[in-house]
Design a protein around this motif. Structure first.
Motif, mmCIF file in Angstrom:
data_model
loop_
_atom_site.group_PDB
_atom_site.id
_atom_site.type_symbol
_atom_site.label_atom_id
_atom_site.label_comp_id
_atom_site.label_asym_id
_atom_site.label_seq_id
_atom_site.Cartn_x
_atom_site.Cartn_y
_atom_site.Cartn_z
ATOM 1 N N LEU A 16 0.829 -1.207 0.000
ATOM 2 C CA LEU A 16 0.000 0.000 0.000
ATOM 3 C C LEU A 16 0.860 1.253 0.000
ATOM 4 O O LEU A 16 0.607 2.196 -0.758
ATOM 5 C CB LEU A 16 -0.921 -0.005 1.225
ATOM 6 N N GLY A 17 1.875 1.284 0.840
ATOM 7 C CA GLY A 17 2.748 2.455 0.875
ATOM 8 C C GLY A 17 3.435 2.693 -0.461
ATOM 9 O O GLY A 17 3.510 3.830 -0.948
ATOM 10 N N THR A 18 3.932 1.623 -1.062
ATOM 11 C CA THR A 18 4.615 1.740 -2.348
ATOM 12 C C THR A 18 3.660 2.201 -3.445
ATOM 13 O O THR A 18 3.995 3.078 -4.255
ATOM 14 C CB THR A 18 5.243 0.390 -2.736
ATOM 15 N N ALA A 19 2.468 1.625 -3.479
ATOM 16 C CA ALA A 19 1.497 2.003 -4.509
ATOM 17 C C ALA A 19 1.131 3.483 -4.422
ATOM 18 O O ALA A 19 1.099 4.188 -5.439
ATOM 19 C CB ALA A 19 0.238 1.142 -4.378
ATOM 20 N N HIS A 20 0.858 3.964 -3.216
ATOM 21 C CA HIS A 20 0.496 5.380 -3.066
ATOM 22 C C HIS A 20 1.651 6.290 -3.462
ATOM 23 O O HIS A 20 1.447 7.319 -4.130
ATOM 24 C CB HIS A 20 0.076 5.655 -1.617
ATOM 25 N N TYR A 21 2.857 5.934 -3.062
ATOM 26 C CA TYR A 21 3.991 6.799 -3.393
ATOM 27 C C TYR A 21 4.216 6.844 -4.902
ATOM 28 O O TYR A 21 4.451 7.921 -5.489
ATOM 29 C CB TYR A 21 5.263 6.311 -2.690
ATOM 30 N N LEU A 22 4.145 5.693 -5.544
ATOM 31 C CA LEU A 22 4.326 5.664 -6.995
ATOM 32 C C LEU A 22 3.265 6.487 -7.708
ATOM 33 O O LEU A 22 3.559 7.232 -8.651
ATOM 34 C CB LEU A 22 4.282 4.215 -7.490
ATOM 35 N N LEU A 23 2.016 6.389 -7.262
ATOM 36 C CA LEU A 23 0.925 7.118 -7.898
ATOM 37 C C LEU A 23 1.030 8.620 -7.672
ATOM 38 O O LEU A 23 0.724 9.417 -8.574
ATOM 39 C CB LEU A 23 -0.410 6.605 -7.367
ATOM 40 N N ARG A 24 1.447 9.010 -6.486
ATOM 41 C CA ARG A 24 1.470 10.442 -6.146
ATOM 42 C C ARG A 24 2.712 11.160 -6.644
ATOM 43 O O ARG A 24 2.654 12.360 -6.965
ATOM 44 C CB ARG A 24 1.368 10.603 -4.624
ATOM 45 N N HIS A 25 3.838 10.453 -6.689
ATOM 46 C CA HIS A 25 5.101 11.136 -6.948
ATOM 47 C C HIS A 25 5.867 10.578 -8.143
ATOM 48 O O HIS A 25 6.284 11.333 -9.015
ATOM 49 C CB HIS A 25 5.974 11.087 -5.690
ATOM 50 N N THR A 26 6.064 9.269 -8.173
ATOM 51 C CA THR A 26 6.913 8.680 -9.207
ATOM 52 C C THR A 26 6.289 8.772 -10.584
ATOM 53 O O THR A 26 6.918 9.250 -11.543
ATOM 54 C CB THR A 26 7.223 7.213 -8.873
ATOM 55 N N ILE A 27 5.054 8.332 -10.725
ATOM 56 C CA ILE A 27 4.402 8.333 -12.034
ATOM 57 C C ILE A 27 4.226 9.749 -12.587
ATOM 58 O O ILE A 27 4.518 9.998 -13.775
ATOM 59 C CB ILE A 27 3.076 7.561 -11.979
ATOM 60 N N PRO A 28 3.763 10.732 -11.790
ATOM 61 C CA PRO A 28 3.697 12.093 -12.333
ATOM 62 C C PRO A 28 5.052 12.612 -12.821
ATOM 63 O O PRO A 28 5.113 13.295 -13.855
ATOM 64 C CB PRO A 28 3.179 12.915 -11.142
ATOM 65 N N SER A 29 6.123 12.285 -12.115
ATOM 66 C CA SER A 29 7.458 12.726 -12.549
ATOM 67 C C SER A 29 7.855 12.052 -13.850
ATOM 68 O O SER A 29 8.444 12.686 -14.746
ATOM 69 C CB SER A 29 8.488 12.407 -11.464
ATOM 70 N N LEU A 30 7.534 10.772 -13.997
ATOM 71 C CA LEU A 30 7.864 10.048 -15.221
ATOM 72 C C LEU A 30 7.061 10.573 -16.408
ATOM 73 O O LEU A 30 7.601 10.744 -17.515
ATOM 74 C CB LEU A 30 7.586 8.555 -15.029
#
Length: 392
Positions: A16-30
């Motif tokens: 859950l922590g990883t999914a939220h972080y990827l959705l909020r920060h990593t994917i928008p940056s990519l």
């Protein structure tokens, strides 16, 4: 338009922590960096269960329905992801049954409906956060969360009418459970099998001795160097337990707090250590056995277990994924710094317990303040909604 599917398998604390972080920060940056090549990113979360389970509080949940309602211990996972558009997020309820490394596909079986067809999910990047399962459904969800709720409710109903309880396992779960039962039911003859030469072997001997002293003062019998080898229960819950010294115990309630194993049966053997944990090539980047595969939490070979190994790893893992997928053009990898000093808090009843934080032995009231008073049930909504990872 190319779609890069990041698949996270597992929806407990790490997933859950990883999914939220990827959705909020990593994917928008990519996506911001990939505007020129029109690549879009999607995150698919595969969970064997519809509900998150705060297993940290299991010793108190199983002791009584009046202390912490189970409705607070189990929360729907989907509720935490309502804010994300369907174009960037999908939740799939089912158990990963097999994985094809060549085609980068996962076969997923519906956990709640055995008649549903198997679904094939393709991944571009894979995060393994499947955790570990226990011998008893009290401590982890074996597919449907309803199985764990039933196990908890069965134990809750059995304890008030019991005269004897046997707990196998001298780790935190066993010690905490013994403390909860002894507090609520002082007339029950409660026996704890450590399975080793002392309790709480990850803590120094002096703290182990303090835990045993507290349990003895509560009337718990502590037996060392004997393990439960097999147990057979009848419909009423009365259990015959065969011990490693070849003796047999018949008890009203038997609770197994042993038998942890990683959830990796669906993965290629080449991806696993000798103990069947996912290979992590180094403990700073959390890269997995092959390129594009990562591991976090109890399933990972680097993990020492415990909350810090999850919380402290989410940001470094996601920063590694960002730098890998952007070929180093976006962001900077944040190395994972593992906490290796003695850190563990073990409640023994609702008024305190024993423990150590970063190598410092803490008094009982600190254990009460952090964990013993409510087993941190307040944090459950935030885990599901990813509150800890709102900021990058």
């Amino acid at each position: 338009m190319a779609v890069h599917n990041i698949v996270v398998i597992g929806a407990s604390y790490a997933g859950l922590g990883t999914a939220h972080y990827l959705l909020r920060h990593t994917i928008p940056s990519l996506e911001k960096a990939s505007r020129t090549d029109s690549t879009t990113y999607k995150l698919t979360l595969i969970s064997a269960t519809t509900h998150f389970y705060h297993k940290v509080g299991a010793p108190r949940f199983l002791a009584s329905p009046d202390l912490i309602p189970l409705s607070k211990a189990f929360l729907p996972i989907a509720d935490g992801f309502e804010s994300y558009p369907s174009t960037s997020f999908e939740l799939i309820i089912g158990e990963a049954h097999s994985l094809n490394e060549s085609s980068k596909t996962i076969e997923v079986k519906d956990t709640y409906n055995s008649k549903s067809p198997t679904r094939t999910v393709s991944y571009s990047t894979l995060v393994l956060a499947t955790g570990a399962s226990s011998e008893s459904p009290l401590w982890s969800i074996p597919g449907s969360h309803k199985t764990t709720i039933s196990a908890l409710e069965f134990t809750q109903s059995a304890l008030p009418n019991s005269k004897t309880v046997l707990i196998a396992g001298g780790g935190p779960a066993g010690v905490e459970t013994a403390g909860e039962i002894a507090t609520l039911f002082p007339k029950i003859e409660t026996t704890l099998l450590s399975g080793a030469d002392r309790l709480l072997t990850r803590l120094r001997p002096a703290i182990s001795a303090a835990a045993e002293s507290q349990l003895l003062g509560m009337g718990v019998k502590v037996v060392h160097n004997i393990r439960a080898e097999r147990a057979v229960s009848d419909v009423s819950g009365v259990t015959e337990v065969v011990l490693s010294d070849r003796s047999v115990r018949v008890v009203d309630v038997y609770i197994s707090a042993t038998g942890i194993h990683p959830n990796t049966a669906f993965l290629p053997k080449s991806w696993l250590t000798d103990q069947n944990y996912v290979i992590t090539r180094d403990t700073t980047s959390l890269r997995g056995p092959v390129d594009g595969v990562y591991a976090i939490g109890d399933v990972a070979g680097y993990s020492l277990g415990g909350a810090l190994d999850i919380i402290d790893a989410v940001r470094p893992l996601c920063s590694t994924i960002l730098t890998d997928l952007s070929a180093g053009k976006v962001g900077k990898a944040q190395p994972f710094k593992q906490t290796v000093t003695e850190t563990q808090l073990v409640p023994i009843g609702p008024r305190g317990g024993v423990g150590s934080v970063f190598g410092w032995r803490v008094p009982s009231f600190v254990v009460w303040l952090i964990k013993s008073r409510d087993y941190m049930i307040w944090m459950v909504p935030g885990v599901v909604s990813g509150d800890k990872f709102v900021k990058a």
